[in-house]
Write a protein that holds these residues in place. Sequence first.
Motif, PDB file in Angstrom:
ATOM      1  N   ARG A 224       0.849  -1.197   0.000  1.00 25.90           N
ATOM      2  CA  ARG A 224       0.000   0.000   0.000  1.00 25.90           C
ATOM      3  C   ARG A 224       0.879   1.239   0.000  1.00 25.90           C
ATOM      4  NH1 ARG A 224      -2.212   2.688   4.198  1.00 25.90           N
ATOM      5  NH2 ARG A 224      -2.270   0.968   5.671  1.00 25.90           N
ATOM      6  N   GLU A 225       0.560   2.153  -0.889  1.00 25.45           N
ATOM      7  CA  GLU A 225       1.369   3.345  -1.106  1.00 25.45           C
ATOM      8  C   GLU A 225       1.637   4.115   0.183  1.00 25.45           C
ATOM      9  OE1 GLU A 225       3.632   4.515  -2.559  1.00 25.45           O
ATOM     10  OE2 GLU A 225       2.994   5.565  -4.361  1.00 25.45           O
ATOM     11  N   TYR A 226       2.840   4.588   0.334  1.00 29.65           N
ATOM     12  CA  TYR A 226       3.316   5.418   1.453  1.00 29.65           C
ATOM     13  C   TYR A 226       3.304   4.672   2.794  1.00 29.65           C
ATOM     14  CZ  TYR A 226       1.772   8.917  -2.056  1.00 29.65           C
ATOM     15  OH  TYR A 226       1.538   9.621  -3.215  1.00 29.65           O
ATOM     16  N   ASN A 227       3.104   3.381   2.751  1.00 34.15           N
ATOM     17  CA  ASN A 227       2.911   2.646   4.008  1.00 34.15           C
ATOM     18  C   ASN A 227       4.236   2.395   4.743  1.00 34.15           C
ATOM     19  OD1 ASN A 227       1.327   1.463   5.946  1.00 34.15           O
ATOM     20  ND2 ASN A 227       0.781  -0.345   4.756  1.00 34.15           N
ATOM     21  N   THR A 228       4.077   1.989   5.983  1.00 31.53           N
ATOM     22  CA  THR A 228       5.160   1.697   6.914  1.00 31.53           C
ATOM     23  C   THR A 228       6.171   0.683   6.369  1.00 31.53           C
ATOM     24  OG1 THR A 228       3.517   1.997   8.621  1.00 31.53           O
ATOM     25  CG2 THR A 228       5.485   0.763   9.262  1.00 31.53           C
ATOM     26  N   VAL A 229       7.451   0.910   6.686  1.00 29.85           N
ATOM     27  CA  VAL A 229       8.475  -0.098   6.386  1.00 29.85           C
ATOM     28  C   VAL A 229       9.152  -0.487   7.695  1.00 29.85           C
ATOM     29  CG1 VAL A 229      10.639  -0.585   5.194  1.00 29.85           C
ATOM     30  CG2 VAL A 229       8.889   0.838   4.081  1.00 29.85           C
ATOM     31  N   ASP A 230       9.134  -1.753   7.972  1.00 32.16           N
ATOM     32  CA  ASP A 230       9.774  -2.264   9.179  1.00 32.16           C
ATOM     33  C   ASP A 230      10.604  -3.455   8.739  1.00 32.16           C
ATOM     34  OD1 ASP A 230      10.247  -3.138  11.906  1.00 32.16           O
ATOM     35  OD2 ASP A 230       8.535  -1.848  12.410  1.00 32.16           O
ATOM     36  N   MET A 231      11.908  -3.369   8.936  1.00 30.82           N
ATOM     37  CA  MET A 231      12.771  -4.353   8.283  1.00 30.82           C
ATOM     38  C   MET A 231      14.009  -4.643   9.131  1.00 30.82           C
ATOM     39  SD  MET A 231      14.364  -3.836   4.492  1.00 30.82           S
ATOM     40  CE  MET A 231      12.858  -3.597   3.596  1.00 30.82           C
ATOM     41  N   SER A 232      14.460  -5.882   9.119  1.00 33.29           N
ATOM     42  CA  SER A 232      15.683  -6.203   9.864  1.00 33.29           C
ATOM     43  C   SER A 232      16.880  -5.548   9.181  1.00 33.29           C
ATOM     44  CB  SER A 232      15.893  -7.718   9.903  1.00 33.29           C
ATOM     45  OG  SER A 232      16.399  -8.158   8.650  1.00 33.29           O
ATOM     46  N   LEU A 233      17.915  -5.289   9.962  1.00 37.01           N
ATOM     47  CA  LEU A 233      19.111  -4.656   9.396  1.00 37.01           C
ATOM     48  C   LEU A 233      19.772  -5.560   8.370  1.00 37.01           C
ATOM     49  CD1 LEU A 233      20.639  -2.982  12.551  1.00 37.01           C
ATOM     50  CD2 LEU A 233      19.826  -1.824  10.497  1.00 37.01           C
ATOM     51  N   ILE A 234      19.777  -6.857   8.611  1.00 40.32           N
ATOM     52  CA  ILE A 234      20.426  -7.755   7.647  1.00 40.32           C
ATOM     53  C   ILE A 234      19.697  -7.680   6.305  1.00 40.32           C
ATOM     54  CG2 ILE A 234      20.844 -10.182   7.047  1.00 40.32           C
ATOM     55  CD1 ILE A 234      21.846 -10.659   9.744  1.00 40.32           C
ATOM     56  N   ARG A 235      18.385  -7.704   6.340  1.00 40.10           N
ATOM     57  CA  ARG A 235      17.645  -7.627   5.075  1.00 40.10           C
ATOM     58  C   ARG A 235      17.911  -6.291   4.365  1.00 40.10           C
ATOM     59  NH1 ARG A 235      11.680  -9.782   4.055  1.00 40.10           N
ATOM     60  NH2 ARG A 235      12.945 -11.624   3.799  1.00 40.10           N
ATOM     61  N   MET A 236      17.935  -5.228   5.158  1.00 35.84           N
ATOM     62  CA  MET A 236      18.236  -3.905   4.565  1.00 35.84           C
ATOM     63  C   MET A 236      19.560  -3.940   3.831  1.00 35.84           C
ATOM     64  SD  MET A 236      17.827  -0.869   7.251  1.00 35.84           S
ATOM     65  CE  MET A 236      16.410  -0.850   8.298  1.00 35.84           C
ATOM     66  N   TYR A 237      20.594  -4.314   4.584  1.00 34.00           N
ATOM     67  CA  TYR A 237      21.950  -4.251   4.030  1.00 34.00           C
ATOM     68  C   TYR A 237      22.127  -5.238   2.880  1.00 34.00           C
ATOM     69  CZ  TYR A 237      24.036  -1.011   7.368  1.00 34.00           C
ATOM     70  OH  TYR A 237      24.366   0.113   8.084  1.00 34.00           O
ATOM     71  N   GLN A 238      21.562  -6.420   3.031  1.00 32.67           N
ATOM     72  CA  GLN A 238      21.791  -7.455   2.026  1.00 32.67           C
ATOM     73  C   GLN A 238      20.931  -7.238   0.777  1.00 32.67           C
ATOM     74  OE1 GLN A 238      24.115  -9.764   2.432  1.00 32.67           O
ATOM     75  NE2 GLN A 238      23.684 -10.842   0.513  1.00 32.67           N
ATOM     76  N   ASP A 239      19.681  -6.851   0.975  1.00 35.24           N
ATOM     77  CA  ASP A 239      18.739  -6.914  -0.144  1.00 35.24           C
ATOM     78  C   ASP A 239      18.210  -5.563  -0.622  1.00 35.24           C
ATOM     79  OD1 ASP A 239      18.930  -9.655  -0.031  1.00 35.24           O
ATOM     80  OD2 ASP A 239      17.220  -9.870   1.313  1.00 35.24           O
ATOM     81  N   TYR A 240      18.156  -4.573   0.228  1.00 38.33           N
ATOM     82  CA  TYR A 240      17.486  -3.321  -0.169  1.00 38.33           C
ATOM     83  C   TYR A 240      18.433  -2.134  -0.358  1.00 38.33           C
ATOM     84  CZ  TYR A 240      12.735  -5.113   0.304  1.00 38.33           C
ATOM     85  OH  TYR A 240      11.559  -5.808   0.115  1.00 38.33           O
ATOM     86  N   LEU A 241      19.532  -2.099   0.389  1.00 38.19           N
ATOM     87  CA  LEU A 241      20.395  -0.908   0.316  1.00 38.19           C
ATOM     88  C   LEU A 241      21.392  -0.904  -0.851  1.00 38.19           C
ATOM     89  CD1 LEU A 241      21.136  -0.286   4.119  1.00 38.19           C
ATOM     90  CD2 LEU A 241      19.572   0.990   2.652  1.00 38.19           C
ATOM     91  N   PRO A 242      21.814  -2.069  -1.366  1.00 39.43           N
ATOM     92  CA  PRO A 242      22.891  -2.032  -2.370  1.00 39.43           C
ATOM     93  C   PRO A 242      22.660  -1.085  -3.566  1.00 39.43           C
ATOM     94  CG  PRO A 242      22.654  -4.261  -1.598  1.00 39.43           C
ATOM     95  CD  PRO A 242      21.519  -3.474  -0.972  1.00 39.43           C
ATOM     96  N   PRO A 243      21.473  -0.995  -4.157  1.00 43.02           N
ATOM     97  CA  PRO A 243      21.360  -0.094  -5.312  1.00 43.02           C
ATOM     98  C   PRO A 243      21.585   1.384  -4.970  1.00 43.02           C
ATOM     99  CG  PRO A 243      19.571  -1.678  -5.325  1.00 43.02           C
ATOM    100  CD  PRO A 243      20.241  -1.797  -3.994  1.00 43.02           C
ATOM    101  N   TYR A 244      21.179   1.815  -3.768  1.00 41.49           N
ATOM    102  CA  TYR A 244      21.437   3.215  -3.388  1.00 41.49           C
ATOM    103  C   TYR A 244      22.953   3.443  -3.311  1.00 41.49           C
ATOM    104  CZ  TYR A 244      16.606   2.790  -1.580  1.00 41.49           C
ATOM    105  OH  TYR A 244      15.261   2.551  -1.433  1.00 41.49           O
ATOM    106  N   LYS A 245      23.622   2.476  -2.704  1.00 40.78           N
ATOM    107  CA  LYS A 245      25.074   2.595  -2.538  1.00 40.78           C
ATOM    108  C   LYS A 245      25.759   2.587  -3.908  1.00 40.78           C
ATOM    109  CE  LYS A 245      29.018   2.215  -0.121  1.00 40.78           C
ATOM    110  NZ  LYS A 245      29.992   1.889  -1.114  1.00 40.78           N
ATOM    111  N   ALA A 246      25.265   1.748  -4.801  1.00 42.12           N
ATOM    112  CA  ALA A 246      25.866   1.678  -6.142  1.00 42.12           C
ATOM    113  C   ALA A 246      25.707   3.008  -6.869  1.00 42.12           C
ATOM    114  CB  ALA A 246      25.213   0.546  -6.944  1.00 42.12           C
ATOM    115  N   ALA A 247      24.543   3.616  -6.711  1.00 43.39           N
ATOM    116  CA  ALA A 247      24.305   4.913  -7.371  1.00 43.39           C
ATOM    117  C   ALA A 247      25.237   5.970  -6.783  1.00 43.39           C
ATOM    118  CB  ALA A 247      22.851   5.327  -7.187  1.00 43.39           C
TER     119      ALA A 247
END
Length: 766
Positions: A224-247
């Motif tokens: 759902r648009e604009y909704n809450t994100v609650d995520m473990s740090l491992i998932r963040m670092y491993q799966d979600y953050l790499p493209p921001y860092k690459a950019a």
Amino acid sequence: MKNYIPSLRIFLLAILALGVNYASAQTKNDAAKMNAFVTQLMSKMTLEEKIGQLNLVTMGRAITGSVVNSGVESRIKKGEIGGVFGVYGAADVAKIQDLAVKESRLHIPLIFGLDVIHGHRTIFPIPLGISATWDMGLIEQSAHIAAKEATAEGLNWVFSPMVDIARDPRWGRISEGSGEDPWYGSQVAKAMVKGYQGSSMTNSDAVMACVKHFALYGGAEAGREYNTVDMSLIRMYQDYLPPYKAALDAGAGSFMSSFNTVNGMPATVNKWLLTDLLRKQWGFKGFVVSDYTALNEVTDHGLGDLQTVSALALKAGLDMDMVGEGFLTTLKKSLKEGKVTQQEIDQACRRVLEAKYKLGLFNNPNKSIDPEREQRDVLTDDHRKFARTIAEHSFVLLKNSAQTLPLKKSGTIALVGPLANNHSEMLGTWVIAGDPEKSVSVMDGIKNIVGNNVNILYARGSNITDDSLLGVRAFALNNGQIKDKRSPKEMIDEAVETAKKADVVVAVVGESANMSGESSSRSDIRIPESQRDLLKALAKTGKPLVIVLFNGRPLTLTWEDEHASAILDAWAPGTEAGNAIADVLFGNYNPAGKITATFPRSVGQIPIYYNHKNTGRPYSGKGPAKFKSDYLDISNDPLYPFGYGLSYTTFNYSDVKLDKTTLKGNEILKATVTVTNTGKYSGEEVVQMYISDPVASISRSVKELKNYQKVTLQPGETKEVTFNITTNDLKFYNNELVYDWEPGQFIVQIGTNSSDTHTASVQWGK
Ligand code: NOJ
């Protein structure tokens, strides 16, 4: 002030003459010059002028919220505005820039931004489609052309690339990104930044990229648009953050903070994200802008009034406030009350001024404004040709039974569906400057390619949707859907009669442009019902049924997969849609796109992604099983897995050959497959390489994409494809968030998609 970066030619000559050390000395020198320039400028600025630099306003084109700024012109003259977006066109931009550089006290130029997301005037496929090309050259070039067109219209800053990983196709903004994979998303992020910023942002055809949305926006609960994100740090670092860092590593000049909360703290005021991670851990030196009124929305998140949240944001590391005027109206007061410091205001102001310096705007505020260029560099034949090529490369053949495609360039075709003779929906989400009148409909494209030899019969068949809720909400910004006056039955009857007269039916169906993108989440991701009814009636005719699908997200297509003869996923293909689709339908180009986001069988499987964990009770996939990780009513498998896509030809993969089966330390492993074109057509294949790490100190994903190669093979031709694997490919974030690899067994998997791979095992010691 002299040019901050010398011309590319001089720069290259200098590197040749003096070696690479020159480059770093030069960079330091440039930084020192920029620093001195900005320090000097800031010494003349009043507090109000400094706060003014932190204020980004919209002129009203393409608004994505309920607030629009007013009094912009007089505020620019007072030095109360640092940047403007939502305006383009050389004359309009020059007029506004003049207010700043001629009529404000310190003549500080404005930065001009816009949502240039997949092309500016010449529209390319939506980003999810572009990502399906698996071709970084094409992707970079698409950003470069967009930058060329945008700068020709006075812009110098684009709110792109959107690099949010998305595993939930209910979320409408999955269309704006590169899908679900962190490694692949990182490659696309880099290519886009390079394409936008070019060799130097001072170039008159380069723009500053704005990487968005920092961070984790794609992890919105329930899609759902604009909704809450609650995520473990491992998932963040491993799966979600790499493209921001690459950019960032590719040199992106700015970031946009996201609307969502991250573990309870809104991203816009999240010090951990904007300062500790982005600047301290990653070394980002550019500036961060908020999303549209996102600062004001922190009040709705429950963190206090506008003054409170503005102070929080500044302290967290936000430098520019988009639209909301929270900084403009409260920072002075907060400074007086000791809630922010002068140093914090100065720091944000400095970062914004540095961006303008890096763009060369102090040298020439109108560096790209040239009425001749606006005529010459926009929607050129070359850009259109490129748009056609990239669209063809983005298409994914999801099904092709009995070699229904390519179609014969003779006989009779029934062309049906509400998107078949339409000039706007193919442009997709975020087309601010794209002109529907310049786009090629599927009908026109087919006529262009085979009009003289094929008898084309047309029937609209249905409205895009007859669902009152979906119709009203999706078309809210279009003042409603233009509907056919006939009843659904009359339209379907006409389409069926038309189909009966033809050799093959081509149904162009799916989502309209506004069914994906911002604020376009859907809980039912099937083709809208009115069109499904049409498809069912067409299937009953017994004629071969080819579906050309327009979609901004993975859809659930189980019925279509069972009943259609062929499905060509065309996404929203852009300006050259019709020509590109016709090229592929009639075999002038053999499709080779592969999906970068999993297509589920049902919304009940979401989130579904290939690089999931094994669980402690993995289901083998065979038969009914109690006490296993499965569903009672549906298989675990997706309809189409990540990396999937067919071709008109067929490819055969050999087993994986490894040059060693035990390695130590930094040795390199070579993994080879031979791929043979076993069909009748020349074709391209994306050979994908995944690695599994079955035993580790934490539970790892079942596999992770680590590389790919795109090869072209003539019928009967065989090629060896070798991947060099290093320990970098084995690294992951462990429980202490240390990024490293652990010795042991690794399984190399190479294949045509994430589910269909050949495997070989290796032992790798430290
Ligand atoms: C809101 C969107 O989230 C963002 O992506 C966009 O850049 C801004 N609006 C500006 O239009």
